[in-house]
Scaffold this active site. Sequence first.
Site, PDB file in Angstrom:
ATOM      1  N   ASN A   1      53.571 -40.331 -27.761  1.00  0.00           N
ATOM      2  CA  ASN A   1      52.491 -40.952 -28.529  1.00  0.00           C
ATOM      3  C   ASN A   1      53.118 -41.821 -29.612  1.00  0.00           C
ATOM      4  OD1 ASN A   1      50.283 -41.599 -30.070  1.00  0.00           O
ATOM      5  ND2 ASN A   1      49.844 -39.512 -30.740  1.00  0.00           N
TER       6      ASN A   1
ATOM      7  N   LYS B   1      51.699 -43.634 -31.705  1.00  0.00           N
ATOM      8  CA  LYS B   1      50.832 -43.740 -32.892  1.00  0.00           C
ATOM      9  C   LYS B   1      50.747 -45.218 -33.324  1.00  0.00           C
ATOM     10  CE  LYS B   1      51.752 -38.934 -33.885  1.00  0.00           C
ATOM     11  NZ  LYS B   1      51.885 -37.860 -34.844  1.00  0.00           N
TER      12      LYS B   1
ATOM     13  N   HIS C   1      43.102 -36.074 -31.421  1.00  0.00           N
ATOM     14  CA  HIS C   1      44.348 -35.862 -32.168  1.00  0.00           C
ATOM     15  C   HIS C   1      43.997 -35.466 -33.607  1.00  0.00           C
ATOM     16  CE1 HIS C   1      48.207 -36.528 -34.058  1.00  0.00           C
ATOM     17  NE2 HIS C   1      48.746 -36.488 -32.850  1.00  0.00           N
TER      18      HIS C   1
ATOM     19  N   GLU D   1      45.153 -36.361 -36.289  1.00  0.00           N
ATOM     20  CA  GLU D   1      45.079 -37.502 -37.220  1.00  0.00           C
ATOM     21  C   GLU D   1      43.715 -38.184 -37.134  1.00  0.00           C
ATOM     22  OE1 GLU D   1      48.700 -39.273 -35.856  1.00  0.00           O
ATOM     23  OE2 GLU D   1      49.809 -37.607 -36.740  1.00  0.00           O
TER      24      GLU D   1
ATOM     25  N   GLY E   1      55.258 -34.247 -37.383  1.00  0.00           N
ATOM     26  CA  GLY E   1      55.972 -35.232 -38.201  1.00  0.00           C
ATOM     27  C   GLY E   1      56.665 -34.627 -39.406  1.00  0.00           C
TER      28      GLY E   1
ATOM     29  N   GLY F   1      55.744 -37.388 -30.829  1.00  0.00           N
ATOM     30  CA  GLY F   1      55.504 -38.530 -31.699  1.00  0.00           C
ATOM     31  C   GLY F   1      56.805 -39.248 -32.012  1.00  0.00           C
TER      32      GLY F   1
HETATM   33  O1  G3H Z   1      51.113 -36.870 -30.910  1.00  0.00           O
HETATM   34  C1  G3H Z   1      52.186 -36.377 -31.265  1.00  0.00           C
HETATM   35  C2  G3H Z   1      52.260 -35.369 -32.266  1.00  0.00           C
HETATM   36  O2  G3H Z   1      51.391 -35.592 -33.323  1.00  0.00           O
HETATM   37  C3  G3H Z   1      53.626 -34.925 -32.674  1.00  0.00           C
HETATM   38  O3  G3H Z   1      54.264 -35.847 -33.523  1.00  0.00           O
HETATM   39  O4  G3H Z   1      56.571 -35.369 -32.683  1.00  0.00           O
HETATM   40  O5  G3H Z   1      56.206 -36.811 -34.692  1.00  0.00           O
HETATM   41  O6  G3H Z   1      55.794 -34.340 -34.798  1.00  0.00           O
HETATM   42  P1  G3H Z   1      55.798 -35.577 -33.960  1.00  0.00           P
END
Ligand code: G3H
Length: 257
Positions: A10, A12, A102, A104, A180, A241
């Site tokens: 993802n 983002k 998600h 977010e 994150g 992410g």
């Molecule tokens: O969509 C992915 C997740 O929110 C995980 O994000 O791997 O940056 O912790 P991350």
Amino acid sequence: MTRTPILAGNWKMNVNHLDAVTLVQDLGQALAEAGYDKSKAEAVVIPPFTDIRSVQVLIDGDKLPIAYGAQDISAHDDGAYTGEVSGTMLSKLGCSYVVVGHSERREYHEESDELVNAKAKKIIEAGMTPIICCGEPLDVRKAGKHVEHTVGQIKADLDGISAADVAKLVIAYEPIWAIGTGETATADDAQEVCGAIRKAVAEMYDEATAESVRIQYGGSVKPGNVVEIMSKPDVDGALVGGASLKAADFAKIVTFY
Ligand code: G3H
């Protein structure tokens, strides 16, 4: 039942449509160098809407062994909904997957389980596969209510979706406190909730549906922790992410097997 692991990156709100070309080309090359075998794991990229056409041109027609999708969808079909993107628009661009719910979007856009459910139905109607996200914030985890909270989200998100459609979809368990932050849930933490989600699907539908649905873990997945996370019986993949923005790292995650 053998479930093919699904590793989805993802992006983002990162990577413009020009840089997307380089990232996908580099990922294709890194996967080839790693001897990637798509029968062992499915590689998926989830770029921003503006990058999807760039990604499609590089991938479609089996040019690269990577599937792609979108990060959101409108709950409406078409018409006067400024800023929205419909299921038909996404499926015509060759998207196979759409992420929905998600944390977010739940947090910054106040998306409810009711809206997540409506969007999941639109994804299915348009012939694509939802990746339905769920997971608890830190205070819920500290109160020991993480299983109840997450299973409650999934029950509401799947409301009215048939067993046949649930069997094909993907659920992503993402504890919000691990997204994150560099703080990963332990593999046992991931298994506890992914196992509880599968049990809930069995109770809502039947064992065959529960055995078929794929459940990912998401939250600070990296090349260094993916093998342990993927060793758990109810964890069928990862929603990644930050580490999906580096082709070499994401290729290592996809070829964890
Ligand atoms: O969509 C992915 C997740 O929110 C995980 O994000 O791997 O940056 O912790 P991350």
